[in-house]
Design an enzyme around this catalytic site. Sequence first.
Site, short mmCIF file in Angstrom:
data_model
loop_
_atom_site.label_atom_id
_atom_site.label_comp_id
_atom_site.label_asym_id
_atom_site.label_seq_id
_atom_site.Cartn_x
_atom_site.Cartn_y
_atom_site.Cartn_z
N ARG B 63 0.87 -1.25 0.01
CA ARG B 63 -0.26 0.18 -0.13
C ARG B 63 0.76 1.19 0.05
O ARG B 63 0.70 1.95 -0.87
CB ARG B 63 -0.70 -0.07 1.21
N THR B 64 1.69 1.38 1.03
CA THR B 64 2.39 2.62 1.25
C THR B 64 3.54 2.96 0.03
O THR B 64 3.63 3.84 -0.45
CB THR B 64 3.30 2.72 2.41
N LYS B 91 22.25 -8.43 6.30
CA LYS B 91 22.84 -8.45 4.89
C LYS B 91 24.46 -8.23 5.10
O LYS B 91 25.15 -8.80 4.08
CB LYS B 91 22.35 -7.61 4.17
N ARG B 113 11.25 2.89 4.51
CA ARG B 113 10.72 2.31 5.61
C ARG B 113 11.66 1.20 6.06
O ARG B 113 12.24 0.49 5.35
CB ARG B 113 9.46 1.56 4.81
N HIS B 141 4.66 7.26 11.31
CA HIS B 141 4.42 6.85 9.83
C HIS B 141 3.65 8.15 9.58
O HIS B 141 2.42 8.25 9.19
CB HIS B 141 3.52 5.69 9.85
#
Lengths: 429, 318
Positions: B63-64, B91, B113, B141
Amino acid sequence: MKLLIKGGRIINPAENMDMLGDILIENGRITAVGQNLAVQGAEVYDAAGLVVAPGLIDMHVHLREPGLEAKEDVASGTRAAAAGGFTTVACMPNTKPVVDNSILVSGLIQRGQTEGVVNLKVIGALSKGLEAKELAEIGDMIQAGAVAISDDGGYLDNTRLLRTGLEYTSMFGRPVITHSEDEGLAGEGFMHEGAVSAMLGMKGRPAVAEDIAVARDIMLAEYTGASVHIAHVSSKGAVEIIRQAKRRGVKVTAEVTPHHLTLTDDELKSFNTAFKVNPPLRSADHVEALIAGLKDGTIDAIATDHAPHAFEEKDVEFRYAPSGFAGLETALGVVLTGLYHTGKFTLSEIIDKMSYAPAKILGLESGVLKAGAPADITIIDPEYEWTVNCINFYTRGKHSPFESRNLKGKALITIVNGSIIMQNGEVLK
Amino acid sequence: MNKAQVSLRKKDILGLETMSVGEMELVLDTAKEMKNIIDRDIKKAPTLRGKSIINLFFENSTRTRTSFELAGKYLGADVVNISVSSSSVAKGESLRDTLLTVEAMGVDIIVMRHEAEGSAQFAANVVKPVVINAGDGAHEHPTQGLLDMFTIKQYKGKIAGLKVAIIGDILHSRVARSNIWGLLKMGAEVHIAGPQTLLPYGIDKAGVKVHNRIEEALDQADVVNVLRIQRERQQKGLFPSAREYARIFGVNAKRLALAKQDALLMHPGPMNRGLEIAPDIAYGDQSAIQEQVKNGLAVRMALLFLVLMGGTHIETAN
């Protein structure tokens, strides 16, 4: 070799002494404390306008050697100590390998003599490998020179083993130092649980996790009759539990750090990893309780919990950063700025907490200024104004929550065993 | 009173805690105009032509991320999405290095994000491009907060004086925190409710009214904002079962009736229908949930425009 420190304000909390006078040092020992001492052939240091104190003692540092030398080693850590005015430091055993046997204790003591510039005291582990399963060879380590026993770095959740460790260690007249914070309750958190964590969305470490652990450790000390020393007290509940225990005569001592005395969790709003520490910085009501506890003797000593990390380890998102930061080079300035210049403590009280009290807890003969004592002396300018700049630290840990802060008060001279090893911020060895 | 010009040009958008009322109003006013573009046949405006935006997502999001992607594209910017399935630490590359790599490619905006609270602030400290926080852990947010305020204004004409109830998992919700900051600054009365285990310890100091019974929060509310329950919370033992949650804390028609008759029902999505919100009301007359999605796009277009191109607003302050 003779060294005469002339005309300083001598503060010796052990004997309630606060006077203008001179100190004579010969062959590594203090040979006279008095007024108008005149000595032929002595090198003279003019301490007029300065405070002459027994050498500062930090009973809680992490020098990271052996195994984690990228963060710190004996050479860099003891130089940081000297720069901060400390003449003795006691290092915790949570290294790789863990200092859990006499060979490593002896090895570290020897490293202290060859690489170190201040007196290095070693604290041995309570459990083998810090695994909380079986006792380390505590007696052997103490006979090799360990001054205390601790599984610091984490919480010893095996209560039965802690009981055994307390009983066993007490036979040798040494304290067990505990890192008291119930990890099962606090473990997921990154900061103090309260109004700030609620709005930052960060998981909190509740103060009650510390209260519970401190209560347990004290109850065991009371039950066994052993001595326990509570490291880095940070919660008001813990202060009250210790206060009550002392009234009952439990053999408990405690320490608090300069950062827990002067900073609150409000700092975490910046998400600056330099403020990440364990136990965490708490809210103002806790800080007030710590100051009150230090003032009334509930908390005996100030210790830094100097915990340096490599730069890149802290240069990450807050939750991934390790806890802890460098403390040796800022401790005195922070304490003088936060406690002395605010009128809360006298110089004598501060020197007691940073020298005489830790010496008593660890059973050291230093921490005093009298004929016959080791010539470990710190000369302090309480009015010296300076700005913290981590890049200039001797420690490898270049993170400090006090970075760029203006402090008032600094050690100008550090004398260890009769030799000046730090002068005006520069370590001479 | 003095008047000052408010602009968001070159400002990082990290959270509503640090945004002024004037800045928020500027976004909401601009979003109104941007919303017209979404309804056009040809949606492409050349406003941000030649500008580049990277959506750097360390957490899954449909969505975002899509909303930011379309917002950039509708305004003519070049938009690239980078999804990193695991954290940068896992990572082996540090977040700093990832950000510096992206910066070296000449981007103008990094929309990020990340699962760690404060990561957007970290990014803003590291790189020169504008950083827009698309969600940092449970912290904030801000674009969701702004779109929620935009939606409330659209339906209610104002925010000040309204009773807004936020229901559900406040503990883990960045949406709740941005809503709380934004709504309180705009003058709303904010009530939060949910199981005590999903309310952060100390939240009562934030200026909100805290309830364990959702009925109390819903009572005469003008706006009801229902938050998503993540099922792993139940596995962590923070509430006993989905069934019990739905029964005691789920918003249904009967409970919604406690709110004002014209109360607005909102949800940031995605919804667990039948858990935190009953299916019949989710798409009922009072629901603004679909409109929130559209408004999200408009708000993000407004933000991208304002931080890159400027645009000012007169702020009145005491």
